[in-house]
Design a protein around this motif. Sequence first.
Motif, PDB file in Angstrom:
ATOM      1  N   PHE A  55      -6.699   4.179  -4.289  1.00 56.80           N
ATOM      2  CA  PHE A  55      -5.560   4.233  -3.365  1.00 56.80           C
ATOM      3  C   PHE A  55      -5.700   3.217  -2.231  1.00 56.80           C
ATOM      4  O   PHE A  55      -4.761   2.493  -1.894  1.00 56.80           O
TER       5      PHE A  55
ATOM      6  N   TRP B 188       2.817   7.030  -1.387  1.00 55.85           N
ATOM      7  CA  TRP B 188       1.910   7.386  -0.284  1.00 55.85           C
ATOM      8  C   TRP B 188       2.516   8.388   0.684  1.00 55.85           C
ATOM      9  O   TRP B 188       1.847   8.924   1.540  1.00 55.85           O
TER      10      TRP B 188
ATOM     11  N   ILE C 220      -1.960  13.179  -1.220  1.00 61.14           N
ATOM     12  CA  ILE C 220      -1.910  11.985  -2.061  1.00 61.14           C
ATOM     13  C   ILE C 220      -2.227  12.332  -3.513  1.00 61.14           C
ATOM     14  O   ILE C 220      -1.533  11.919  -4.443  1.00 61.14           O
TER      15      ILE C 220
ATOM     16  N   SER D 116       0.453  12.030  -6.438  1.00 63.33           N
ATOM     17  CA  SER D 116       0.122  11.049  -7.478  1.00 63.33           C
ATOM     18  C   SER D 116       0.118  11.704  -8.849  1.00 63.33           C
ATOM     19  O   SER D 116       0.479  11.091  -9.844  1.00 63.33           O
TER      20      SER D 116
END
Lengths: 303, 311
Positions: free
Chosen positions: B149, A56, A38, A42
């Motif tokens: 997140f 994701w 992640i 990201s």
Amino acid sequence: MKQHSRQMQKPKEDKLINSIINVALIIIGIIVVYPLWIVLISSISDPAEISSGKVWILPKGINIEAYKILLENGDLWIGYRNSLLYTIFGTALQMLITTPAAFALAKKTLPGRRWLILFFLFTMYFSGGLIPTYFVVKDLGLVNTPWALILPGLVGPYNLVIARTYYENSIPEDMYEAARIDGAGTYRCFVQIALPLSVPVLAVMILNFALGHWNSYMNALVYISDDNIQTLQVFIKRITTQATTALESGAGNIDITELTDSIRKTQLLKYAVVVVSSIPMIMLYPFIQKHFVKGIMLGSVKE
Amino acid sequence: MTSHTINRNGNSKTLGKRILDHRDLYLLILPAFIITVIFKYVPLYGIQLAFKNMKLGQTITTAKWIGLDNFQRFFSTGAFSRTLVNTLMVGILNLLTFPLPIILALLLNNCEVKFIKKSVQTITYIPNLISVAVTMSIVILFCSNSTGFINILFKNLGIESIPFMSKDKFVRPMYIISGIWSATGYNAVIYLAALSSVNPELIDAAKIDGCSKLQRIWYVEVPKIAPTIAILLIMSMGSFFSASTEKMLMIQTDLNLGASEIIGTYTYKIGILKRQYGYSAAVDLFTNVVNFTMLILANFISKKVSDSSLF
């Protein structure tokens, strides 16, 4: 007959267990790697896609802004350089001091050996504590110098014990005896016999020491206030906690679109920092890995 | 003449002579010895600060003795019970994660697909290479109230966002889960090393006797690593009281101090930031003594019960 049928069932039962093991391991692997994945995707995604929750599985809207911000951040690079220097220099010095001591302490004939080992072991379990140690470092004039990060932890008792056990268990005394007949002294025995035969444990020690230097930030927090010699981890802590506290203590729910540009930038920076700061140690690992199990095994078996 | 020969070969050499014979070896130990004396044993002298009040311009020696005042102050204020409970809770929860590396090691050791075994072992080891600061950064990136997140995911799923960073009750889960993530793979390697010394003949014999895989794990492999388990358990008892200050400082915010203020963060704040040296040293000494006692106790019990001990 009964006996026979049990014999027949056994492979089936084992097969089931084998599949359970495989599935369990795959799930564990995915859970462990997912946070890292992640962060990685990201760091190269479009921030708008991140905040709308679309990043994701795979990166969305490839974007290297995070790394551009990182490049512009001078502090971080100073920290990066310092941490690399401390890690390389500190680890070399630790090896230079710990390995010979471990070699010597492995000799069973050494008078007072038990006491000396106890002398080093004791420091693992009882210490003067933060303030008394701080005063020793301060009185030696080491505060705000790189030495404050290198000298106090120079002898790693844990690694000393591992290496000593390794020398004791894996290099038979006869080998030294043979060399001695050929006229080799203690030092030649150490350099020409013990060192080449102890590569696995040396590899484990290097990794442990290097990790210790690269990852520590408490010492830097206590001893270093000059940003020019500060470590990377302290800068990382600053970046991560600064923005968080500003955000978290504000209100529970700030709308994403209302986030100021600087907060958005810091957020991006955090992703990139995690990636870039983890690279050196992860790069070191493959060189060490093949020695790992052997180094730990022979270093931890008690006599 | 005869006695001289005995002296040269036998054990009847004097201690002084034997020490002299080993001077090369002592010289190899000397640098480590000196560094340890300076940085580990000289600070022990400073422990007296715990019983002193050090004012500006005073040294450890010239500071005034105040008996147990520092300890009294610590025990009588709310700081004591609060930091003690927080430290203990983290320590206990951390101890409960103890079986996880053992399970991982047994799984890895019994995996017959080499590819899975190798890659999972490497993957689970990687978090150990990542620093505390970065690990906790990842925790924050995941748990941050608005940009995290998890909360973004929740928002998309229509679940109300959770303020992880500003509530006491989330401190311990964040600490423990990140700890499991960081340390399980590393500790599993230690058990794997112990497992690799299981004699393959023993496994074959068990197979011939009709043991299932599960039985082989339980009756052959687990007993084999029992001493390692004992030793690691003893070692974790010794540090059971010293929850990581580095980690806690990272997830500490003004709003979750109720759970995140542990003895370590407290000592750092009063000692280094507020410069109350005597008081800080007293708190430190208290932790040190408790830790040391726990270690000795665990070692003693392990010696009695299982014959394996640290010293």
